[in-house]
Design a protein around this motif. Sequence first.
Motif, short mmCIF file in Angstrom:
data_model
loop_
_atom_site.label_atom_id
_atom_site.label_comp_id
_atom_site.label_asym_id
_atom_site.label_seq_id
_atom_site.Cartn_x
_atom_site.Cartn_y
_atom_site.Cartn_z
N GLN A 76 0.83 -1.11 0.08
CA GLN A 76 -0.04 0.06 -0.13
C GLN A 76 1.10 1.28 0.14
O GLN A 76 0.31 2.26 -0.57
CB GLN A 76 -1.09 0.00 1.44
CG GLN A 76 -1.94 -0.79 1.19
CD GLN A 76 -1.75 -2.24 1.84
OE1 GLN A 76 -0.48 -2.43 2.35
NE2 GLN A 76 -2.62 -2.80 2.52
N TYR A 132 -1.52 10.16 -21.72
CA TYR A 132 -0.47 10.57 -20.71
C TYR A 132 0.97 10.47 -21.40
O TYR A 132 1.25 9.58 -21.89
CB TYR A 132 -0.58 9.50 -19.50
CG TYR A 132 0.93 9.24 -18.79
CD1 TYR A 132 0.81 10.40 -17.79
CD2 TYR A 132 2.11 8.52 -19.02
CE1 TYR A 132 2.17 10.33 -16.95
CE2 TYR A 132 2.86 8.75 -18.23
CZ TYR A 132 3.17 9.46 -17.29
OH TYR A 132 4.45 9.51 -16.30
N GLU A 146 -5.13 0.91 -9.93
CA GLU A 146 -6.01 1.97 -9.23
C GLU A 146 -5.10 2.58 -8.01
O GLU A 146 -5.59 3.91 -7.64
CB GLU A 146 -7.35 1.41 -8.86
CG GLU A 146 -7.07 0.22 -7.45
CD GLU A 146 -7.32 -1.23 -8.37
OE1 GLU A 146 -7.93 -2.06 -8.03
OE2 GLU A 146 -6.35 -1.29 -9.45
N TRP A 147 -4.10 1.81 -7.41
CA TRP A 147 -3.37 2.53 -6.53
C TRP A 147 -2.19 3.39 -7.03
O TRP A 147 -1.65 4.22 -6.56
CB TRP A 147 -2.76 1.57 -5.59
CG TRP A 147 -3.79 0.96 -4.61
CD1 TRP A 147 -5.08 1.20 -4.67
CD2 TRP A 147 -3.53 -0.21 -3.57
NE1 TRP A 147 -6.10 0.58 -3.49
CE2 TRP A 147 -4.75 -0.53 -3.21
CE3 TRP A 147 -2.36 -0.93 -3.41
CZ2 TRP A 147 -4.95 -1.32 -2.19
CZ3 TRP A 147 -2.52 -1.77 -2.36
CH2 TRP A 147 -3.78 -2.11 -1.86
N TYR A 148 -1.47 2.98 -8.14
CA TYR A 148 -0.30 3.35 -8.81
C TYR A 148 -0.46 3.85 -10.20
O TYR A 148 -0.51 4.92 -10.37
CB TYR A 148 0.81 2.34 -8.66
CG TYR A 148 0.94 2.09 -6.97
CD1 TYR A 148 1.50 2.99 -6.18
CD2 TYR A 148 0.70 0.96 -6.64
CE1 TYR A 148 1.69 2.71 -4.96
CE2 TYR A 148 0.84 0.59 -5.16
CZ TYR A 148 1.25 1.49 -4.50
OH TYR A 148 1.41 1.41 -3.09
N ARG A 149 -0.52 3.07 -11.12
CA ARG A 149 -0.30 3.36 -12.51
C ARG A 149 -1.42 4.48 -13.15
O ARG A 149 -1.13 5.35 -13.56
CB ARG A 149 -0.12 2.08 -13.48
CG ARG A 149 -0.02 2.63 -14.99
CD ARG A 149 -0.40 1.38 -15.88
NE ARG A 149 -1.55 0.82 -15.91
CZ ARG A 149 -2.18 -0.40 -16.17
NH1 ARG A 149 -1.15 -1.56 -16.10
NH2 ARG A 149 -3.47 -0.46 -16.30
N ASP A 150 -2.61 3.91 -12.83
CA ASP A 150 -3.65 4.71 -13.40
C ASP A 150 -3.84 6.05 -12.52
O ASP A 150 -4.26 6.97 -13.39
CB ASP A 150 -5.18 3.82 -13.33
CG ASP A 150 -4.75 2.69 -14.41
OD1 ASP A 150 -4.01 2.69 -14.96
OD2 ASP A 150 -5.89 1.88 -14.50
N LYS A 151 -3.80 5.66 -11.40
CA LYS A 151 -4.10 6.88 -10.48
C LYS A 151 -3.04 8.13 -10.82
O LYS A 151 -3.40 9.18 -11.06
CB LYS A 151 -3.73 6.79 -8.95
CG LYS A 151 -3.99 7.61 -8.09
CD LYS A 151 -3.99 7.10 -6.70
CE LYS A 151 -4.25 8.20 -5.58
NZ LYS A 151 -4.22 7.91 -4.19
N ASP A 152 -1.62 7.65 -10.96
CA ASP A 152 -0.76 8.66 -11.36
C ASP A 152 -0.93 9.30 -12.63
O ASP A 152 -0.88 10.40 -12.65
CB ASP A 152 0.86 7.88 -11.14
CG ASP A 152 1.76 8.86 -11.61
OD1 ASP A 152 2.25 9.89 -11.02
OD2 ASP A 152 2.32 8.56 -12.73
N GLN A 153 -1.15 8.48 -13.70
CA GLN A 153 -1.15 8.78 -14.92
C GLN A 153 -2.44 9.75 -15.31
O GLN A 153 -2.54 10.59 -16.08
CB GLN A 153 -0.97 7.81 -15.75
CG GLN A 153 0.28 6.92 -15.77
CD GLN A 153 0.54 5.82 -16.80
OE1 GLN A 153 -0.43 5.70 -17.64
NE2 GLN A 153 1.64 5.40 -16.51
N GLU A 154 -3.35 9.28 -14.81
CA GLU A 154 -4.67 10.10 -14.85
C GLU A 154 -4.57 11.45 -14.20
O GLU A 154 -5.20 12.33 -14.86
CB GLU A 154 -5.96 9.16 -14.15
CG GLU A 154 -7.29 9.92 -14.39
CD GLU A 154 -8.41 9.37 -13.79
OE1 GLU A 154 -9.67 9.66 -14.32
OE2 GLU A 154 -8.47 8.23 -13.12
N SER A 155 -3.88 11.53 -13.01
CA SER A 155 -3.48 13.01 -12.53
C SER A 155 -2.73 13.85 -13.43
O SER A 155 -2.93 15.04 -13.15
CB SER A 155 -2.90 12.71 -11.32
OG SER A 155 -1.68 12.39 -11.34
#
Length: 536
Positions: free
Chosen positions: A84, A125, A478-487
């Motif tokens: 986490q 991205y 949803e914790w790392y790749r997508d969360k970071d790149q969507e931001s």
Amino acid sequence: MRRLKDMELGKTTSLCPECLKLLQATLYEREGKVWMKKTCPEHGEFEEIYSGSYEWYKRAEKYAMDGRGIENPQVTKEEPSCPQDCGLCRLHLSHTALANVVLTNRCDLVCFYCFFYAQRMGYVYEPTLEQIEQMFRVLKEERPIACNAVQFTGGEPCLREDLVEIVRLAKSYDFDHIQLNTNGIRLAHNPELVGKIREAGVNTLYLSFDGVSEKTNPKNHWEFPLTLEHCRKVGLGIVLVPTIIKGVNDHEVGEMVKYAFKNLDIVRSVNFQPISLVGRMPRNERSRYRITIPEVIERLEEQTNGEITLEDFFPVPTAMVISRFIEELTGKPSYDLSSHFACGAATYVFKEDGRMIPITRFVDVEGFLEYLKEKTEELRKGKSKTLIKLKLLTSMGKFIDSGKKPKDLKLGRLLYHLLIRRDYGALGRFHLKSLFIGMMHFMDLYNYDVERVKRCCIHYVMSDNRIVPFCAFNVIPEWYRDKDQESQGIPIEEWERRTGKKLKDDLYKRDVEKLKRTEAYRKFEQDLREIRSGLY
């Protein structure tokens, strides 16, 4: 219900595939295989194959060796929780051996199994040059060992118009190894770009190659031969990267290796990746497609008539026996491949009279490794380095069967230059004389093992500069790749307005008949005919 004859091997921590809750998991042997079992209070029991061979699991476990961890962790939390609380934290046991840098989520293909491309995500991205340079700085600041290898990935990184500039930037930060992870399609149609990236600093093309037939490799079957020939002309080494799916392409692993072996002048390695089953999937579907490292090697043994066997492979952390010896000899922290023993395996195969000869057929690898362990311990206890060097120099020959080794291979000299003179160019020359066959099995939520995450040495660096283990970044997007790149992403409509481009124009339109008429494709077909007829 578990049967009485199941033999427990140990406990670990895993995740619920439905809610991502941390769960205790049990590893156990049943009928010659290793299984994982875990129970979520809300979503019930999950049982999954962990290794297709208990015999391989126990052999690999003997070489388990932990790295030294990170001296300057990014996460300062006193009691971090894995997985986490990534970036790298004090729980992490391996430095970054290879850093993945995502250059774009745009792609020129729409593969049915891929969830990681702009059209499906709804945004584009693409980190800026300034963001990428900051990622390089962060990687070089890692201690005690700075990252020395980067891989540019995507999406399809060749869609970046500033790709050559990015490669030059990486080179300016003194990365020893710069890899480009690609489907090769743009390079097939643009030989000038192949030359430019080679000149800028790319030394390895990490090329998707899922099979030797149209059916198994619809992604780039027709373009791949052109890419290979363009690389051959400029001396850009290729690693073939097949994702292996049971019942889909596992019947071609032998021909993939034989094809690579036939093109040993430019193909440096075949790096098999047993499929990671992302997303939710019922157990019967998982059983249909799941294949593990020892099972891929068993297919390879069957399809090469025993020329390459399971006994020829060693787990990744075996390399630490060598790096720890060099570290004691030099007194400096050494580059470690300290991944979990279940993560990967590898061997070297040499050529002699057209035959494939694994290194184990003429080198007592296990004996040599035990000898190095003894010498490492003697160095730790203060024995003379000069004396140890002399002993090693005079003893290396007893581990090499000169009557069975390839005639033009001066292995003793190569080992001397690597271990004693610390000439790492010797390792490069070793690779040029052999085919490296690797296996790397990335996890999914069903076989997730937090102990493997803690030891991961293949990482991603994100736009917020956190360095995240591969199987945290991709398995929990949803914790790392997508969360970071969507931001950091730009909605597709806005990206199209800013750039004046249409995202759909990236999509590749293939002319199969034209590609089949190329000289490169004809050569590819001829190579396969010779392999199948037994001429090679």
